[in-house]
Write an enzyme that holds these catalytic residues in place. Structure first.
Site, PDB file in Angstrom:
ATOM      1  CB  ALA A 166      -0.932  -0.007   1.198  1.00 45.30           C
ATOM      2  CG  ASP A 167       3.473   2.426   3.270  1.00 48.59           C
ATOM      3  OD1 ASP A 167       2.384   2.982   3.421  1.00 48.59           O
ATOM      4  OD2 ASP A 167       4.202   2.100   4.213  1.00 48.59           O
ATOM      5  CB  ILE A 168       5.197   0.044  -2.800  1.00 49.13           C
ATOM      6  CG1 ILE A 168       6.309  -0.397  -1.838  1.00 49.13           C
ATOM      7  CG2 ILE A 168       5.708   0.010  -4.238  1.00 49.13           C
ATOM      8  CD1 ILE A 168       6.679  -1.865  -1.942  1.00 49.13           C
TER       9      ILE A 168
END
Length: 380
Positions: A166-168
């Site tokens: 999700a961060d990526i």
């Protein structure tokens, strides 16, 4: 000449999603200045393993940047920050919703200082909605988005992806949205506010899984390494380990049958079409596995390449980083920092015909460049 030369980013963000986005901007030539609290505000600096006391997690998202320290809880520092904003192009932050406004540093206030400023706020759940004030971390987003429910073994528990996906994905949307805002500013001469939420990003990335449910009510389930819609499309056991084989079309399945010397499978009414193969997938997988187990992965890979069928070894991280394709693509780089030494990293995947990504600065230590920015104004 770099595409983002003369673009200055004031990066107040922490952890991974936003810092990885600003690193991509830095790779493209932007001057990215990390603005951090003097005591350190990025918990990622504390996460091991470490290279000469530097977190390898922090190192993976902060090359090509500078670092200065400001305590934005003080009036003097806030005024200094506003001076920096006058000559900046982008502000990137991932404080909880409302934190910057409480310090008098909201977009509405900062655009009075610089009407052309592009302000990107990254949060777990966005600036609106019942969860707007809640913190959002990658595993929580993976859970809430449904991603975990479709990841893992069919008889096992819901499983998060092995990297902070999700961060990526959000880091990529940081770059996309900022580049779009810069292009719009070229036309309007005005900046704007970007409201980017991890949950929104992950939901938009459910792709075919979301489309299937929204349009037919079909709710995908965990299938391990199998595919919800295609067969054979999974990992198979070979004599020396696992191999991913993706026969995604009827034509590729026919080639697979020829490759395995099982031409009769292509004429079997159970397997003639992908729809039929999915209905009889368990039988098909058992039959294919009885064949794949007779050869090594390299033997099968040679045959897969010969027959133009997608496939690849299930590599360990070490094998993945050291495989000949990565070496041929020159994907591993190295930068040196005078304090903590050499840092190896995976290079940007962007490859242009007449532009080379410039790797100039190793990830900075806290406040490393503060003296460079002692003056309140930073003329370009």
């Amino acid at each position: 000449m770099q595409p983002l030369e003369n673009i200055r980013v004031l990066d107040l963000s922490r952890v991974y999603a936003a810092p990885a986005g600003s690193m991509m901007l830095a790779d493209l030539g932007a001057e990215v200045i990390r603005v951090e609290h003097p005591d350190g505000s990025d918990s990622m600096r504390d996460w091991g393993p470490f290279l000469n006391d530097q977190s390898t997690y922090y190192l993976c998202a902060n090359r090509n940047k500078k670092s200065m320290t400001l305590d934005l809880k003080t009036e003097d520092a806030r005024e200094q920050f506003k001076e920096l904003v006058k000559d900046a192009d982008i502000i990137l932050e991932n404080f909880k919703t409302g934190d910057m406004a409480r310090m008098g540093l909201s977009y509405e206030e900062l655009k009075k200082v610089n009407p052309r400023i592009i302000y990107c706020a990254v949060t777990g759940f966005g600036q609106t909605g019942p969860l707007a004030s809640e913190p959002g971390f990658d595993p929580v987003i993976q859970a809430m988005s449904g991603l975990m429910d479709v990841t893992g073994a069919s008889e096992g528990e819901a499983t998060r992806v092995g990297v902070p996906i999700a961060d990526i994905l959000t880091s990529h949307h940081v770059v996309i949205s900022i580049l779009a805002a810069l292009r719009m500013r070229d036309q309007t001469n005005e900046g704007q506010f970007i409201d980017l939420a991890l949950l929104d990003v992950q939901m938009s990335s459910l792709a075919n899984v979301a489309s299937a449910y929204l349009n037919t009510g079909f709710a995908s389930k965990r299938l391990g390494n199998r595919h919800n819609n295609v067969a054979p499309y999974q990992v198979f056991a070979c004599a020396d380990g696992p191999l991913m084989i993706c026969a995604g079309t009827d034509g590729q399945f026919q080639k697979l049958c020829v490759m395995m010397e099982r031409e009769e499978w292509a004429k079997d009414e159970r397997f003639v079409t992908n729809t039929m193969r999915k209905q009889h997938e368990d039988e098909l997988v058992e039959m294919i596995t009885a064949v794949t187990i007779t050869k090594t992965r390299d033997e099968w890979l040679a045959l897969l390449q010969q027959h133009k069928i997608p496939g690849g070894r299930v590599n360990t991280i070490a094998e993945a980083l050291e495989q000949p394709q990565m070496i041929a693509r020159d994907m591993i780089g190295e930068l040196e920092h005078e304090q903590y030494g050499k840092v190896k990293f995976v290079k940007s995947p962007l490859k242009f015909s007449s532009l080379n990504i410039d790797y100039k600065l190793a990830p900075p230590i806290l406040g490393e460049h503060t003296n460079e920015f002692q003056k309140a104004s930073l003329p370009k």
